[in-house]
Scaffold this motif. Structure first.
Motif, PDB file in Angstrom:
ATOM      1  N   ASP A   1       1.347   3.835  -3.231  1.00 25.14           N
ATOM      2  CA  ASP A   1       0.563   5.056  -3.085  1.00 25.14           C
ATOM      3  C   ASP A   1       1.222   6.200  -3.852  1.00 25.14           C
ATOM      4  OD1 ASP A   1      -1.526   6.718  -1.616  1.00 25.14           O
ATOM      5  OD2 ASP A   1       0.335   7.744  -1.080  1.00 25.14           O
TER       6      ASP A   1
ATOM      7  N   GLU B   1      -9.436   5.354   3.665  1.00 18.67           N
ATOM      8  CA  GLU B   1      -9.744   4.702   2.393  1.00 18.67           C
ATOM      9  C   GLU B   1      -9.655   3.179   2.459  1.00 18.67           C
ATOM     10  OE1 GLU B   1      -7.030   6.406  -0.385  1.00 18.67           O
ATOM     11  OE2 GLU B   1      -7.884   8.423  -0.233  1.00 18.67           O
ATOM     12  N   THR B   2      -8.814   2.665   3.374  1.00 15.93           N
ATOM     13  CA  THR B   2      -8.597   1.220   3.453  1.00 15.93           C
ATOM     14  C   THR B   2      -8.479   0.799   4.906  1.00 15.93           C
ATOM     15  OG1 THR B   2      -7.063  -0.573   2.912  1.00 15.93           O
ATOM     16  CG2 THR B   2      -6.119   1.618   3.180  1.00 15.93           C
ATOM     17  N   ASP B   3      -8.705  -0.485   5.175  1.00 14.62           N
ATOM     18  CA  ASP B   3      -8.657  -0.983   6.549  1.00 14.62           C
ATOM     19  C   ASP B   3      -7.264  -1.473   6.943  1.00 14.62           C
ATOM     20  OD1 ASP B   3     -10.126  -1.474   8.945  1.00 14.62           O
ATOM     21  OD2 ASP B   3     -10.029  -3.624   8.521  1.00 14.62           O
ATOM     22  N   VAL B   4      -6.324  -1.444   6.017  1.00 10.24           N
ATOM     23  CA  VAL B   4      -5.000  -2.038   6.257  1.00 10.24           C
ATOM     24  C   VAL B   4      -4.277  -1.392   7.429  1.00 10.24           C
ATOM     25  CG1 VAL B   4      -2.733  -2.478   5.233  1.00 10.24           C
ATOM     26  CG2 VAL B   4      -4.786  -2.746   3.853  1.00 10.24           C
TER      27      VAL B   4
ATOM     28  N   LEU C   1       0.832  -1.204   0.000  1.00 10.77           N
ATOM     29  CA  LEU C   1       0.000   0.000   0.000  1.00 10.77           C
ATOM     30  C   LEU C   1       0.866   1.252   0.000  1.00 10.77           C
ATOM     31  CD1 LEU C   1      -2.844   1.374   0.400  1.00 10.77           C
ATOM     32  CD2 LEU C   1      -2.373   1.226   2.862  1.00 10.77           C
TER      33      LEU C   1
ATOM     34  N   LEU D   1      -5.216   7.519   3.829  1.00 11.99           N
ATOM     35  CA  LEU D   1      -5.140   6.081   3.578  1.00 11.99           C
ATOM     36  C   LEU D   1      -5.882   5.290   4.647  1.00 11.99           C
ATOM     37  CD1 LEU D   1      -1.418   5.709   2.424  1.00 11.99           C
ATOM     38  CD2 LEU D   1      -3.469   5.453   1.010  1.00 11.99           C
TER      39      LEU D   1
END
Length: 418
Positions: free
Chosen positions: A63, A115-118, A59, A112
């Motif tokens: 990015d 936008e994402t669960d990471v 990620l 980020l």
């Protein structure tokens, strides 16, 4: 019916908040993610997670915003190699994170996170249970992420300032840079370190700067943070095995902590004060006060000594006082009295010892009084919290204390004992 629904909704919210707060606590079963160089993960734990969590690494690497920042930083470093010449500050500024960069990266990490669960998964699985950023545990996860990033950036900057530029550390007499920064050959060392940071394996925005800082510590012979690691499988293997079999309720104290006293003579392995402290601890141990003795002290006095206080005290306890190795815990990293107790609390937590049980510290009268009367305020000033709570004073030499789990917090401006 509406009131009942409202009541259930409120209860649900409170339960969610309570569960979230519970999850914010460090976990004694958590195992730190290690690296071949323990100095890295002990100083820069968030950066280590960025490297090792593959989904997260991908990620960050892909990015657009962070990728552009990485390219700009590598270009700045390449220009520094060509243009800085003998200007050490020029090199340092190419690697330090400036305020605009720190702010820009914070903003992008927040985006980020949304936008994402990471990133949130990393926080829940690693950052929070590790306790390495425990001072931010009261914050919302995204805020904790930003604070952790800012801390690692400050840590890199501090290491470069002290061990590249020659700025004064917190304790100059024992922790200063090992080079004369005005020596005509020194800029070439810095230039070579800078060149190595452009290694093609470094693809994440922070990696060139982190590597530059780590190599600076290495060439200064200041890798003390990695001494004897991993201790669970080396110097503390026997005592860790004994801890798992110990009934702590059978003892008044969980352990007996011995803060070291480094000798001032270069060829002296263990000071007279260190020997006497060990004898005080052995007396308490032989009287059944606690199942373990912890000896605490790093390679501190004199400057760049090769002798570790904890290792030499352990040898003295075993060879001269006949204490079994399985009853001795080594804490070989503390460089000041503040971190004797902080590091003791860390080991107790990570080794599964009871944190709610009182422990005992034994030492000479002056240091014991210092621990009870002066050090709590000093800890707040230097660490931002008190790593222990004082219990009863038993004598001039013996003092009870309760360890504080907040001690897991990484100290960004002490790279030899973070």
């Amino acid at each position: 019916m509406k009131l009942r629904s409202l009541f259930l909704l409120v209860c649900s919210c409170f339960c969610s908040i309570a569960a979230w707060a519970q999850n914010q606590k460090p976990n004694p079963q958590y195992v730190l993610q290690s690296t071949p160089n323990p100095v890295q993960y002990k100083n820069f734990y968030l950066f280590t997670l960025f490297q090792q969590e593959q989904g997260l690494k991908k990620l960050i690497q892909n990015d657009p915003g962070l990728s552009t920042l990485f390219k700009n930083r590598t270009l700045k470093i390449a220009n520094a190699i060509k243009e800085c010449g003998n200007d050490i500050t020029c090199f340092a500024n190419a690697f330090k994170f400036n305020e605009d960069e720190i702010s820009a990266i914070s903003t992008r990490l927040v985006q980020l996170f949304k936008e994402t669960d990471v990133l949130n998964v990393m926080l829940q699985r690693h950052v929070i249970p590790s306790g390495c950023y425990a001072m931010y545990g009261h914050l919302a996860p995204v805020e904790m992420l930003v604070k952790a990033w800012e801390q690692d950036a400050k840590s890199v900057n501090h290491t470069i300032a002290v061990y590249v530029e020659g700025f004064k550390p917190n304790y100059p007499k024992i922790d200063s840079i090992g080079f004369n920064v005005k020596d005509k050959g020194y800029p070439e060392l810095v230039n070579t370190n800078a060149l190595l940071s452009l290694n093609t394996k470094n693809k994440l925005f922070f990696e060139p700067s982190m590597q530059f800082a780590l190599i600076a510590l290495e060439i200064n012979e200041r890798n003390e943070a990695g001494d004897y690691e991993p201790m669970m499988s080396t110097v503390n293997k026997a005592s860790l095995s004994a801890i798992k079999k110990t009934n702590f309720s059978a003892y008044k104290y969980s352990l007996i902590l011995v803060p070291g006293e480094g000798p001032e003579e270069r060829d002296t392995e263990l000071s007279a004060g260190g020997m006497l402290r060990c004898r005080l601890a052995a007396e308490q141990y032989n009287n059944g006060a606690a199942p373990f003795i912890m000896v605490s002290g790093g390679r501190v006095h004199p400057y760049k000594t090769k002798y570790s206080e904890a290792y030499e005290m352990k040898r003295f306890l075993m060879n001269s006082l006949h204490i079994p190795e399985s009853a001795i815990l080594m804490e070989p990293h503390a460089r000041h009295t503040t971190t004797n107790l902080r590091n003791a609390a860390r080991i107790m937590f990570r080794y599964g010892m009871p944190m709610d049980k009182v422990a005992l510290t034994v030492t000479v009268r002056s240091q014991s009084r210092y621990i009870s009367h002066v050090m709590p305020q000093r800890c707040i000033k230097e660490l931002g919290y008190e790593p222990y709570r004082i219990g009863k004073r038993l004598s001039d030499n013996a003092l009870e204390f309760f360890p504080n789990v907040m001690s897991l917090q990484i100290d960004f401006d002490e790279p030899m004992d973070p």
